[in-house]
Enzyme design. Sequence first.
Site, PDB file in Angstrom:
ATOM      1  N   GLY A 313     -27.806  -0.615  62.222  1.00  0.00           N
ATOM      2  CA  GLY A 313     -26.481  -1.126  61.886  1.00  0.00           C
ATOM      3  C   GLY A 313     -26.517  -2.554  61.356  1.00  0.00           C
ATOM      4  N   SER A 314     -25.425  -3.257  61.559  1.00  0.00           N
ATOM      5  CA  SER A 314     -25.184  -4.513  60.839  1.00  0.00           C
ATOM      6  C   SER A 314     -26.049  -5.691  61.253  1.00  0.00           C
ATOM      7  CB  SER A 314     -23.713  -4.900  60.949  1.00  0.00           C
ATOM      8  OG  SER A 314     -22.915  -3.964  60.262  1.00  0.00           O
ATOM      9  N   THR A 315     -26.853  -5.579  62.297  1.00  0.00           N
ATOM     10  CA  THR A 315     -27.794  -6.675  62.576  1.00  0.00           C
ATOM     11  C   THR A 315     -28.787  -6.816  61.421  1.00  0.00           C
ATOM     12  OG1 THR A 315     -29.164  -5.145  63.859  1.00  0.00           O
ATOM     13  CG2 THR A 315     -27.619  -6.538  65.093  1.00  0.00           C
ATOM     14  N   MET A 316     -28.958  -5.752  60.626  1.00  0.00           N
ATOM     15  CA  MET A 316     -29.850  -5.818  59.465  1.00  0.00           C
ATOM     16  C   MET A 316     -29.288  -6.715  58.368  1.00  0.00           C
ATOM     17  SD  MET A 316     -32.687  -4.138  59.992  1.00  0.00           S
ATOM     18  CE  MET A 316     -33.375  -3.981  58.354  1.00  0.00           C
ATOM     19  N   LYS A 317     -28.002  -7.020  58.414  1.00  0.00           N
ATOM     20  CA  LYS A 317     -27.415  -7.875  57.385  1.00  0.00           C
ATOM     21  C   LYS A 317     -28.065  -9.256  57.390  1.00  0.00           C
ATOM     22  CE  LYS A 317     -23.016  -5.427  57.299  1.00  0.00           C
ATOM     23  NZ  LYS A 317     -21.631  -5.319  57.812  1.00  0.00           N
TER      24      LYS A 317
END
Length: 720
Positions: A313-317
């Site tokens: 999810g968005s921790t990869m951003k």
Amino acid sequence: MKNKKRNNIRYSKEIIIISLLLFALMIGRVLQLGLSTEIDGTNLKELASKRTTKTENIAAKRGNIYSSDGEILAQTVTSYKIIAYLDEKRTTNEKKPQHVVDKEKTANELAPILGMESSEILRYLSKENVYQTEFGSKGKNLTELTKQKIDLLNLPGIDFIESFKRYYPKGDFASYTLGYAKSNVDEETNDEVIVGEMGIEKQYNSLLKGEDGYISYQKDLRGYQIANTDVWKKDAIQGKDIYLTIDNNVQFFIEQAIDNADVSYDWEWFTITILDAATGAVLGTANSPSFDPNTRNITNYLDMLVAAPYEPGSTMKTFTYMAALENGVYDGTETYKSGVYTTTDGTKIGDWNRAGWGMLTYDKGYAMSSNVAIINLINNKMDSMMLRQYFKKLGFGKKTGIDLPNESTGKITFKYETEIYNAGFGQGITTTPIQNVQAMTPLTNDGILLKPYIVSKIVDPSTGEIILENTREEKERVASTATVLKMLQLMDDCVNGDGNTGSGYKIASGELIGKTGTAQIASAGGGGYLNGKEDIISSFAGIYPRSNPQYIIYASVKRPTNGSQKPISNATKEIVENLSKYYGTENNQTEIEINEYKLSNYVNKKIDNAITDLTAKGINYEVIGTGNKIIKQYPEKNDIITSKDTIYLITNDQNITIPNVVGLSSKVANNLLQKLGVKVILNGVGYVTEQSIPELTPITPGLEITLTLNPKFEASIKQE
């Protein structure tokens, strides 16, 4: 008549010739047997040796596993199985019976010790036509203390079979890291061996198990050694001890926080890992549900830290933004239209707020966790090659090399337009928590990627030699100082800015920063994603404290109650608060000069002389007993202590009593009490807040004390 006589002579000659041939064959066979070393594939010398030689195995002691602060997390202990001989033929002297004589008395006296009903024991003792009997599960895995209690009963016909088992003193503490080892029977030797089957126990089984020895000798028909014959012996080599990077207190904080969150929320699984931000050492990691290695009540055999990749999810951003910064294509002040983006094939990809927030800067897009910000960055500023190469540079898509079994590589393959966009915000790819904390290390090390590790050192307990030692290991520079500073600022704004997605993680000091994540769970049939409110994986990747990074924190939870981030935010803030109180991470305390001393040997010295010497050196001391001579000391000779520590001097008093250990660390209290001959049971982690036996209680053989432990700041509150 002549013909008949001739025939008889001929027949006689034939018989003689045949007999001679048979005799010759017999002689030849005897010579062959006498001169050959192998007949029909059987080695005659080896066969004879086996029939006349007895070899007994000498089992090697399996090594211990310790935490970074020296607490035993796994050890091998002696256990016993109780048996009762029922055959009267064992007794040859009625004055010294070797079988159970009074079955009712035996049952009544064993019952309270074994925790069984006397009637149940009597049923075992009443078996007919059997040589001996056992007592079921409650008659197995008995401790030395229980055996001693039974021995004191002097019950005829009662005996024990000694064995070894792996014991984990702290139960489910760090269970997925430790794994477990259990006793199996070797098919070739029929000996009982302990084999690691999960975690560190499995990863380092060959080093932990050591090397068995043996003793061989010539035996007689009854199996006894023949007098004056040679004995061949090879001593067992003890298994190596393993010291982990796991900090007892950090691990306790993690597990306590998960337990507290469990009171209000449910989940399918929950995992938290804390890394030393400066070295890459794993300070603590826990999964829920957990298990107790002693009972192996396991529901999931995969360690979430390394072996069960999922869409992050968005921790990869964070890493997509780093890729843009490193490629020189990022301008945080540029704007884009948030809400929904339509791909060239008509697929609509939206922000979590599909209505959007109008025109946003890319900086604000990060704080609001905007998917459309990522899509515009990739579409207008980058390409799939940039993204893929940078993800690989951070270690995604390959193993980190941490010393745990079954590590997965995860998957970062993406090719088509929608796949590329999804990968940028952590969907359609899979990673592991250990990969995520590794990828965060450049942000706390001026752009240097560190290799995470969980084994601090491996020690030969026989010699003290360090076989292996792990320290900070730099892989490569993956980010510039400018990139690091920008990302820290963005993470700070995400948590501490107004109305941003990470605001639920804000603490009073503002020292916790990070990025939240929410990933949809893919449909099992491969047809897109599930749409249920709880069909998500929530996550958080953070750094603490912002002004002087010491910890990297990564947490994720699958299917939390109501799809909430609360289980993670509550647990994370609780952990951070405990770290702050325990380690003073946010306190600017005035440094006090602390001196170090190498201890002299005070054993066998007069107490007055020792006190004079210690006082002159400014070393704190405590005398135990009223004797005039020192028989033991703790810490021991040549140990290094500081001016804040205390040396305990145990005197030759015959009436030593239990000291007050409340306020001492578990390590000091445990070692001191063991010096006094007291068996210690530790309940919790940290410093002693309660002791089950009051001070000044006389110490008797077999005395056992339970120490209740709590983190230092809780212990100090209780003492006040």
